[in-house]
Every structure is written in structure tokens, then in C-alpha cells.
Design an enzyme around this catalytic site. Structure first.
Site, mmCIF file in Angstrom:
data_model
loop_
_atom_site.group_PDB
_atom_site.id
_atom_site.type_symbol
_atom_site.label_atom_id
_atom_site.label_comp_id
_atom_site.label_asym_id
_atom_site.label_seq_id
_atom_site.Cartn_x
_atom_site.Cartn_y
_atom_site.Cartn_z
ATOM 1 N N ASN A 166 0.845 -1.202 0.000
ATOM 2 C CA ASN A 166 0.000 0.000 0.000
ATOM 3 C C ASN A 166 0.877 1.247 0.000
ATOM 4 O OD1 ASN A 166 0.501 0.825 2.894
ATOM 5 N ND2 ASN A 166 -0.320 -1.236 3.188
ATOM 6 N N ASP A 262 -4.401 -9.651 13.177
ATOM 7 C CA ASP A 262 -4.602 -8.238 13.502
ATOM 8 C C ASP A 262 -3.759 -7.913 14.749
ATOM 9 O OD1 ASP A 262 -5.575 -5.750 14.507
ATOM 10 O OD2 ASP A 262 -7.378 -6.028 13.300
ATOM 11 N N ILE A 263 -2.670 -7.204 14.528
ATOM 12 C CA ILE A 263 -1.698 -6.951 15.613
ATOM 13 C C ILE A 263 -2.311 -6.061 16.702
ATOM 14 C CG2 ILE A 263 0.577 -5.956 16.129
ATOM 15 C CD1 ILE A 263 1.325 -6.685 13.175
ATOM 16 N N PHE A 280 -4.618 3.347 14.685
ATOM 17 C CA PHE A 280 -4.964 4.334 13.671
ATOM 18 C C PHE A 280 -6.121 3.776 12.849
ATOM 19 C CE2 PHE A 280 -2.112 8.009 12.874
ATOM 20 C CZ PHE A 280 -1.382 7.922 14.042
ATOM 21 N N LYS A 294 -14.043 0.967 14.869
ATOM 22 C CA LYS A 294 -12.742 0.324 15.115
ATOM 23 C C LYS A 294 -12.340 0.406 16.586
ATOM 24 C CE LYS A 294 -10.805 0.348 10.557
ATOM 25 N NZ LYS A 294 -10.157 1.089 9.517
ATOM 26 N N LYS A 298 -11.670 -3.223 17.955
ATOM 27 C CA LYS A 298 -10.264 -3.582 18.213
ATOM 28 C C LYS A 298 -9.947 -3.645 19.705
ATOM 29 C CE LYS A 298 -8.771 -2.862 13.761
ATOM 30 N NZ LYS A 298 -7.791 -3.518 12.940
HETATM 31 N N1 CTP Z 1 -3.766 -3.241 12.172
HETATM 32 C C1 CTP Z 1 -2.936 -4.197 12.715
HETATM 33 N N2 CTP Z 1 -2.831 -5.408 12.110
HETATM 34 C C2 CTP Z 1 -3.514 -5.692 11.000
HETATM 35 C C3 CTP Z 1 -4.352 -4.722 10.428
HETATM 36 C C4 CTP Z 1 -4.451 -3.490 11.030
HETATM 37 O O1 CTP Z 1 -2.295 -3.941 13.736
HETATM 38 N N3 CTP Z 1 -3.379 -6.876 10.442
HETATM 39 C C5 CTP Z 1 -3.908 -1.963 12.866
HETATM 40 C C6 CTP Z 1 -3.319 -0.779 12.126
HETATM 41 O O2 CTP Z 1 -1.962 -0.588 12.463
HETATM 42 C C7 CTP Z 1 -4.192 0.355 12.636
HETATM 43 C C8 CTP Z 1 -5.538 -0.318 12.888
HETATM 44 O O3 CTP Z 1 -5.276 -1.703 12.993
HETATM 45 O O4 CTP Z 1 -3.741 0.819 13.875
HETATM 46 C C9 CTP Z 1 -6.571 -0.096 11.824
HETATM 47 O O5 CTP Z 1 -6.013 -0.399 10.564
HETATM 48 P P1 CTP Z 1 -6.829 -0.056 9.236
HETATM 49 O O6 CTP Z 1 -6.000 -0.427 8.068
HETATM 50 O O7 CTP Z 1 -7.361 1.339 9.338
HETATM 51 O O8 CTP Z 1 -8.109 -0.962 9.333
HETATM 52 P P2 CTP Z 1 -8.278 -2.508 9.284
HETATM 53 O O9 CTP Z 1 -8.282 -3.044 10.662
HETATM 54 O O10 CTP Z 1 -7.284 -3.108 8.352
HETATM 55 O O11 CTP Z 1 -9.743 -2.614 8.704
HETATM 56 P P3 CTP Z 1 -10.297 -2.141 7.253
HETATM 57 O O12 CTP Z 1 -9.203 -2.413 6.254
HETATM 58 O O13 CTP Z 1 -11.497 -2.988 7.073
HETATM 59 O O14 CTP Z 1 -10.610 -0.677 7.376
#
Ligand code: CTP
Length: 354
Positions: A166, A262-263, A280, A294, A298
Site C-alpha cells: 500500500n 490483527d496486531i 490508527f 474500530k 479492536k
Molecule cells: N492493524 C494491525 N494489524 C492488522 C491490520 C491493522 O495492527 N493486520 C492496525 C493498524 O496498524 C491500525 C488499525 O489496525 O492501527 C486499523 O487499521 P486499518 O488499516 O485502518 O483498518 P483494518 O483493521 O485493516 O480494517 P479495514 O481495512 O477494514 O478498514
């Protein structure tokens, strides 16, 4: 140093040059004894074999060696010399002696040297030297606090040479890590691939994929605070093709993906949960509504909502506009530099946990 001055508040510093041990004018302003005391750290760059030897036997026959003998402050040396000089038993003996006297070293590194030779003896990069010095001097309201910052994009391989990723540059995560370090925090910075230099902080770890980032995050627990800035890919190809995927003119390409761990969610529910977990929300639409969801889904304490759409989005820009969402409400900061956003968040974290 100037590029780090904003966070380190070095901008008001001045540089003075002193050369003579018994200069009449310099002695009148500041004696060599005061010179050795009027500092927080003595940095020896480059640490030549000759100076190391003088220090090891306590010589004081010029300004540098006298200052080093007279100082009551920490001394950090960045050795720099030809590979054979470094490996010479006399130098190695001197280094051991100096280390046992409490003198600190950064480097030397392996690499090409000014004289054309290759090997150990090359001076550490200036950034690494400054980073080490900053760590030695680290103090501030966040001293003793361990803070995780995940940053940058991740890349997920499809085959040995192709991947999906990305637009994240890692700039916002880098600025947050530097601001936290400047306030004394012990920052573990885990980043996906970016072209940016590392921030000044204690631990820096480079990874590529979401899986690797997850392993690195778990491997460095526990943290007092975790800030997940990384744009972790939601998906990984499963399996990753071992061979380069060939085009097949008659068929469209189908790939199978499975979800990455999802960390942020893991940290929020971890047995070793940090005191403060911040995520974020990167959104292109319904910014606040999606961010609110979120925050709940989360299980984190704060969500920083930022718009990442094509027009004026945060990714790739030097500016950012954020909304901080917590159980208690929303706070907004519009059109600030990413450096300023880093400073604002570092201050808010300080207020929250100290
Ligand atoms: N994040 C994470 N691990 C993942 C995906 C996301 O730790 N595998 C964390 C990101 O670092 C951020 C938050 O989750 O702090 C939200 O990430 P974002 O990309 O906005 O959303 P997603 O959880 O990926 O959901 P979506 O793509 O459906 O918006």
C-alpha cells in the site's frame, strides 16, 4: 544534527572549536578542565588508533587527550581506522582496557574504507553515532517507559518476485517514534519496507510481511504503551507460489488470500496488555463513524482517525489531520505537519501515563 534539532531542541546550541592546550585567549574564556566538565557527554569522533592508545595509557600531551583524562563525564568513542590497525593486538588490547575503564564504544563497522581496504574499522554512520549518544543522554517524563511503534506498509508476496502493498511511507510512525524518544521513552520501532531513515530510538526492527511484523511485536513484549501506526496488509497470499506465476492467455488469474493476524487487536487482548493501546484508522469515507467502530471492535483505548483518500489524503503527504477518539470524546487537529502530530501525540501519551 540539524535534521534532528526540532525534537532534540539542539537548535539553540553553538559550536566552538578549541585546538590548543594552553591558548591564552581560549584559557581566558574556558580552561581545558572546564571544557572537560561543561558537557553531558564527550564524543570522540573519529576515534583513531593513536588517540585510543593515548587514552589507554593516560597520556595528556595535547588538548584532546588532556580533556579526555580530566573529564568526569561519560565518554563515547566511534573508532575509525584501517582494518589491520583495528585488528592489531595493540589496538585490541587498548580497546579492552578502555572498555574495562567504562569507556563506551559505537562501532566500528565492517565496510569500505577511505584507504581502499575492506573490513572492520570503518567508522559508524553519523546517524548511528548520534542515535547512540541520544540513548545515553535519554531523560524526560517518559524515561523508563517502553513504547512500541509499528510503522510503514507491509508487503505480501504472491510469488518470489511479486507482492501487494500500500501507499504508506512510514513518515507518521517515524515522527511519533522520534517525539516519544525525545521525551525519554524506550521506543521499539518495528517497520515495514520504507525509503526513510530509521528514527532516533533504542530498538529498530525491519520486517517485510504482516506475519513478520506480528512475530517481531510478540518477540519484544511487554510494552507500557503500543501505537499501531503501520498499514498492515489485511490479506496474505495463501500459499505463496514458489515459482514465478506465468501468464495464461486463456484464463484470468485467481489467487487465494487469507487474513493476516490483527496486531492491534492482539495487543488489546493480550495477557501482557500495555497500559495504553492506540490504533490508527485509515479511512477513505465515513471517517469518524468507521473510526468509532474500530475503537470498539479492536478493543484499544484510543483510535487516531485519518483520511487516506486520493485527494489530500495523509499517505505520501508531509501533513496530516487527525481526530483522536477515546471513550471520553473526540479531539481534532487539522492540517499539521507530521512532525507536529508526532509531538502532539507524544505529549498526550505523557499526560495519560505519567
Ligand atoms: N492493524 C494491525 N494489524 C492488522 C491490520 C491493522 O495492527 N493486520 C492496525 C493498524 O496498524 C491500525 C488499525 O489496525 O492501527 C486499523 O487499521 P486499518 O488499516 O485502518 O483498518 P483494518 O483493521 O485493516 O480494517 P479495514 O481495512 O477494514 O478498514
Amino acid at each position: 544534527i540539524s535534521s534532528f534539532s526540532e525534537n532534540l531542541r539542539l537548535s539553540d546550541s553553538f559550536l566552538f572549536f578549541y585546538e590548543d592546550l594552553f591558548s591564552v585567549t581560549e584559557e581566558a574564556n574556558i580552561g581545558h578542565i572546564e571544557l572537560s566538565r561543561d558537557c553531558d557527554l564527550v564524543l570522540v569522533v573519529p576515534g583513531t588508533a593513536d588517540l585510543l592508545s593515548k587514552m589507554a595509557c593516560g597520556s595528556a600531551n595535547d588538548l584532546a587527550s588532556t580533556l579526555l583524562l580530566a573529564t568526569d563525564k561519560k565518554i563515547l568513542i566511534a573508532p575509525s581506522m584501517n582494518v589491520n590497525m583495528w585488528h592489531n593486538p595493540a589496538t585490541l588490547r587498548n580497546v579492552e582496557l578502555l572498555k574495562s575503564d567504562g569507556i563506551l564504544f559505537v562501532g566500528p563497522e565492517k565496510g569500505e574504507m577511505a584507504c581502499g581496504a575492506y573490513g572492520l574499522g570503518r567508522m559508524s554512520e553519523p546517524e548511528d553515532i548520534i542515535s547512540t549518544a541520544v540513548e545515553l543522554l535519554r531523560s524526560g517524563p517518559l524515561a523508563g517507559k517502553t513504547i512500541l511503534v509499528t510503522s510503514g506498509p507491509t508487503i505480501e508476496y504472491l510469488d518470489p518476485i511479486r507482492f501487494i502493498s500500500n501507499k504508506s511511507t512510514g513518515e507518521q510512525g517515524r515522527c511519533i517514534a522520534e517525539s516519544l524518544s525525545a521525551l525519554g521513552a524506550d521506543v521499539t520501532f518495528i517497520t515495514g519496507p520504507t525509503t526513510l531513515p530509521f528514527p532516533l530510538c533504542r530498538k529498530k526492527i525491519s520486517v517485510e510481511s504482516g506475519d513478520q511484523m506480528f512475530v517481531a511485536v510478540k518477540g519484544n513484549e511487554p510494552y507500557d504503551v503500543a501505537i499501531c501506526v503501520a498499514a498492515v496488509s489485511d490479506w496474505k497470499a495463501t500459499p505463496i507460489s514458489k515459482e514465478k506465476i506465468k501468464k495464461n492467455k486463456n484464463e484470468s488469474l485467481s489467487l487465494k488470500f487469507s487474513e493476516n493476524e490483527d496486531i492491534l487487536r492482539y495487543l488489546s487482548g493480550s495477557k501482557k496488555r500495555p497500559q495504553l493501546v492506540i490504533g490508527f484508522a485509515a479511512e477513505t469515507d465515513n471517517l469518524i463513524d468507521n473510526a468509532k467502530k474500530k475503537l470498539v471492535e479492536k478493543g484499544c483505548d484510543w483510535i487516531i482517525a485519518n483520511y487516506v483518500g486520493l485527494e489530500n489524503g495523509a499517505m505520501g503527504s508531509i501533513e496530516n489531520s487527525i481526530s483522536i477518539l477515546k471513550a471520553g470524546g473526540i479531539e481534532e487537529f487539522h492540517k499539521r505537519s507530521k512532525v507536529e502530530i508526532g509531538q502532539i501525540l507524544a505529549q498526550k501519551i505523557t499526560t495519560e501515563i505519567t
